[in-house]
Design an enzyme around this catalytic site. Structure first.
Site, mmCIF file in Angstrom:
data_model
loop_
_atom_site.group_PDB
_atom_site.id
_atom_site.type_symbol
_atom_site.label_atom_id
_atom_site.label_comp_id
_atom_site.label_asym_id
_atom_site.label_seq_id
_atom_site.Cartn_x
_atom_site.Cartn_y
_atom_site.Cartn_z
ATOM 1 N N ASP A 189 0.877 -1.165 0.000
ATOM 2 C CA ASP A 189 0.000 0.000 0.000
ATOM 3 C C ASP A 189 0.917 1.217 0.000
ATOM 4 O O ASP A 189 1.568 1.520 1.003
ATOM 5 C CB ASP A 189 -0.888 -0.027 1.257
ATOM 6 C CG ASP A 189 -1.695 1.257 1.427
ATOM 7 O OD1 ASP A 189 -1.677 2.109 0.522
ATOM 8 O OD2 ASP A 189 -2.347 1.391 2.487
ATOM 9 N N LYS A 227 2.548 11.225 -3.362
ATOM 10 C CA LYS A 227 1.531 10.512 -4.150
ATOM 11 C C LYS A 227 0.623 11.477 -4.914
ATOM 12 O O LYS A 227 0.146 11.171 -6.010
ATOM 13 C CB LYS A 227 0.704 9.656 -3.206
ATOM 14 C CG LYS A 227 -0.274 8.722 -3.887
ATOM 15 C CD LYS A 227 -0.853 7.780 -2.867
ATOM 16 C CE LYS A 227 -1.960 6.924 -3.423
ATOM 17 N NZ LYS A 227 -2.462 6.008 -2.408
ATOM 18 N N GLU A 255 -7.356 0.405 -4.571
ATOM 19 C CA GLU A 255 -7.373 0.319 -3.100
ATOM 20 C C GLU A 255 -8.694 -0.252 -2.557
ATOM 21 O O GLU A 255 -8.672 -1.117 -1.675
ATOM 22 C CB GLU A 255 -7.069 1.683 -2.489
ATOM 23 C CG GLU A 255 -5.591 2.040 -2.656
ATOM 24 C CD GLU A 255 -5.298 3.519 -2.466
ATOM 25 O OE1 GLU A 255 -6.198 4.278 -2.059
ATOM 26 O OE2 GLU A 255 -4.152 3.923 -2.749
ATOM 27 N N ASP A 285 -13.010 5.365 2.503
ATOM 28 C CA ASP A 285 -11.570 5.452 2.758
ATOM 29 C C ASP A 285 -11.173 6.914 2.981
ATOM 30 O O ASP A 285 -11.155 7.713 2.043
ATOM 31 C CB ASP A 285 -10.835 4.863 1.537
ATOM 32 C CG ASP A 285 -9.316 4.909 1.695
ATOM 33 O OD1 ASP A 285 -8.825 5.522 2.652
ATOM 34 O OD2 ASP A 285 -8.628 4.325 0.839
#
Ligand code: AMP
Length: 626
Positions: A9, A70, A147, A169
């Site tokens: 992850d 990211k 994800e 999330d």
């Protein structure tokens, strides 16, 4: 042996690496920590820092540190790290290399193949950049996995059952909600929505502004103006925010955070969860709109969702679980650590690709909610208050160990005593739940109704439950320990069922009503004959606490040992009486506690005597009640 394919992850804030071993997914740790902060930096001497060390230096040297790379993946940009410029792929590769090295150290074999996760909304160039980062780190990326798909896999790894899973999330910097359909090995993302500029970092900013404004009012110094003070404050409020997920009140403390006219200034403020929730409510409401949008896009209603899964560190914020449950009509799953859920799912995907059988993630959870009895207020329509309201503190399916606190308030002026009755179960009416213990806190300050008490429950993996009540204003504390709270519930449930059956049997035989004190009347309206003072009311986390009389007290008295000894003797007498009627298992437990009390009394260890008496009193209460 199956080929090793690790799951990674690669998160905005944190990253993790996981494997499947013997059919069980697990996250690899370093120094006991599974989380690698996604932060890269250069030390003063030019050494590369990745993870915690880099995050720590960010406070002091932000110009030599890169966070949240990211967000830049897939863009034609470079970021500065000291005097050099790097692509986002290169910075991400440094994180991936660190994870690879961690895995190789622990497993003792080379790690080459990996599944890496990305948000469902990532476009082709963002996915391609992630692959490139993997290659730069010496990894063969066998799959780029969404994800939410990874999260869904942790809860339904064999996909034997067709499920529609809503994955909510909320991480540090981004929010995503996806609806995933899993069936027979096919995982499909039905819809996905989100906000790439919304996350726990925004909660931190709101709390920072709130605290900094108060500080400025008090000392005339704006902590946001100085970069180092601001960074220190940010870290302090983030820590406080995390504590507020478990505790109703916490402190933000930083020594020497600023200086005024040569005098050092310290930060020391208290924040309450309820205030924090007001601050972040508009942001969470925005996420709820996305949830609705995702449902609309998937052409589903809330009732058609089989499971709601929480992912990302920020979902530990209790308000999120509450609002989601309100909206979707079912509790959200948080059994699998929301920080590790995606990495575990990536590892499961890796294992599936390499042909392994995978079982579900094993977690220790509490199977029942634990909380206390309190008084629910009358409403505007003049309905009577409910004195049997169950206020859950540790909710069912919370991972263990669990530690949670809530704030309650007294219901009458000058209330000197409060009874804390601890229950286990799921009903909103405590009479349908099981009482596991009780104690009184007395000697409370003589103040108007609304005196706040912080009730904290700590439940260990072994089922030992510590319950404490603290008067917020004075710090007065009372606590008990309930050994084996979880096992006892099962036993009590059995006994309760048994006694109910017996009673029904005798009712049938005698056609008479049950004796007083037996099964409570559970009519919808509740009992008619009570006369309780009313709580002044308050928002969701504030409840009234009733004040009974005539319960033995175990508070330490002013004359050393005298009061404890008198009470211990009374308890030992009572224990003798109860022991005769107890079952074999309970007798063993009683004998152990009786010896503890006797030993502490003989050795004049008053503190130990107090806690042994508390434990004995709790068990006696339960046995008498059973
Ligand atoms: P992630 O990007 O999933 O690693 O999530 C990181 C975010 O989760 C950060 O904003 C953290 O401050 C936040 N977070 C971590 N633990 C907690 C917690 N116990 N309560 C609230 N937020 C948390």
């Amino acid at each position: 042996m199956a080929e090793l394919i690790v799951g990674i992850d690669l998160g905005t804030t944190n990253s993790e690496i996981a494997i499947v071993e013997g059919g069980q997914p697990r996250v690899l740790v370093e120094d006991g920590d599974p989380i690698l902060p996604s932060v890269v930096g250069l030390a003063e001497d030019g050494r590369l820092l990745v993870g915690k060390a880099a995050r720590n230096q960010w406070v002091l040297a932000p110009e030599r540190t890169v966070k949240s790379i990211k967000r830049k993946m897939g863009q034609e940009v470079k970021v500065a790290l000291g005097t050099d410029q790097f692509t986002p792929q290169e910075v991400s590769a440094m994180i991936l290399r660190t994870l690879k090295a961690r895995a190789e150290r622990e497993l003792g074999v080379p790690v080459v193949k990996a599944v890496i996760t990305v948000p469902a909304y990532f476009n082709d160039s963002q996915r391609q950049a992630t692959r490139e980062a993997g290659a730069l780190a010496g990894l063969e990326v066998v799959r780029i996995l969404n994800e939410p798909t990874a999260a869904a896999l942790t809860y339904n790894p064999d996909q034997s059952k067709a499920e529609r899973i809503l994955v909510y999330d909320l991480g540090g910097g981004t929010f995503d909600v996806s609806i995933v359909h899993t069936e027979g090995g096919v995982v499909e993302v039905l819809s996905s929505h989100g906000d790439t500029q919304l996350g726990g970092d925004d909660f931190d900013e709101l709390l920072l502004t709130d605290v900094a404004t108060d500080f400025e009012t008090m000392y005339g110094v704006d902590l946001r103006a100085n970069r180092v003070s601001r960074a220190r404050l940010l870290r302090a409020v983030e820590d406080a925010k995390k504590r507020l997920s478990d505790h109703a009140i916490t402190k933000v403390e930083e020594e020497f955070i600023a200086e005024k006219d040569g005098v050092p200034l310290h930060l020391n403020v208290e924040v309450e969860r309820i205030e924090f929730e007001e601050l972040i409510r508009p942001l969470i409401d925005r996420t709820m709109q996305c949830v609705q949008q995702a449902l609309d896009d998937a052409k589903l209603t809330a009732a058609q969702i089989d499971r709601v899964v929480l992912v990302g560190g920020s979902t530990r914020t209790p308000l999120i679980g509450r609002l989601l449950e309100e909206r979707l009509g079912q509790p959200a799953h948080r059994e699998v650590n929301p920080d590790l859920c995606v990495a575990l799912g990536a590892a499961i995907q890796g294992a599936i690709i390499s042909g392994q059988n995978v079982g579900s993630v094993l977690v220790d959870i509490t199977p029942h909610s634990l909380g206390i009895k309190c008084l629910e207020m009358t409403d505007d329509f003049g309905f009577r208050p409910n004195e049997f309201k169950f206020a859950p503190i540790i909710r069912r399916n919370s991972p263990l160990p669990a530690s949670r606190s809530e704030v309650f308030a007294t219901v009458s002026d000058n209330q000197p005593i409060v009874e804390v009755e601890v229950y286990q179960g799921e009903s909103a009416d405590v009479r349908r739940n099981h009482r596991v213990g009780r104690f009184n806190i007395e000697g409370l300050a003589r103040v108007p109704a609304g005196n706040q008490l912080v009730v904290q429950l700590d439940l260990t993996l072994d089922g030992i439950l510590k319950v404490s009540a603290r008067e917020k204003a004075t710090g007065l504390v009372k606590q008990i320990t309930i050994e084996n709270a979880l096992a006892r519930y099962a036993m009590a449930e059995r006994e309760h069922a048994q006694s109910r059956l017996n009673r029904m049997w005798s009712d049938l035989e005698t056609l008479s009503t049950p004796p007083p004190g037996d099964e409570p009347n559970l009519s919808e309206d509740g009992p008619d004959d009570f006369d309780h003072p009313l709580d002044e009311g308050g928002p969701e986390t504030e409840h009234g606490v009733s004040s009974p009389v005539g319960v033995p007290q175990l508070d330490p008295g002013p004359r050393e040992g005298q009061r404890e000894t008198v009470q211990a003797r009374a308890l030992l007498e009572k224990a003798d009486r109860v022991r005769g009627k107890a079952g074999a298992e309970d007798q063993v437990e009683l004998d152990r506690l009786i010896s503890r009390v006797r030993d502490a009394m003989t050795d004049r260890r008053w503190g130990d005597l107090q806690s042994a008496c508390n434990d004995l009193s709790d068990v006696l209460f339960y046995l008498e009640d059973a």
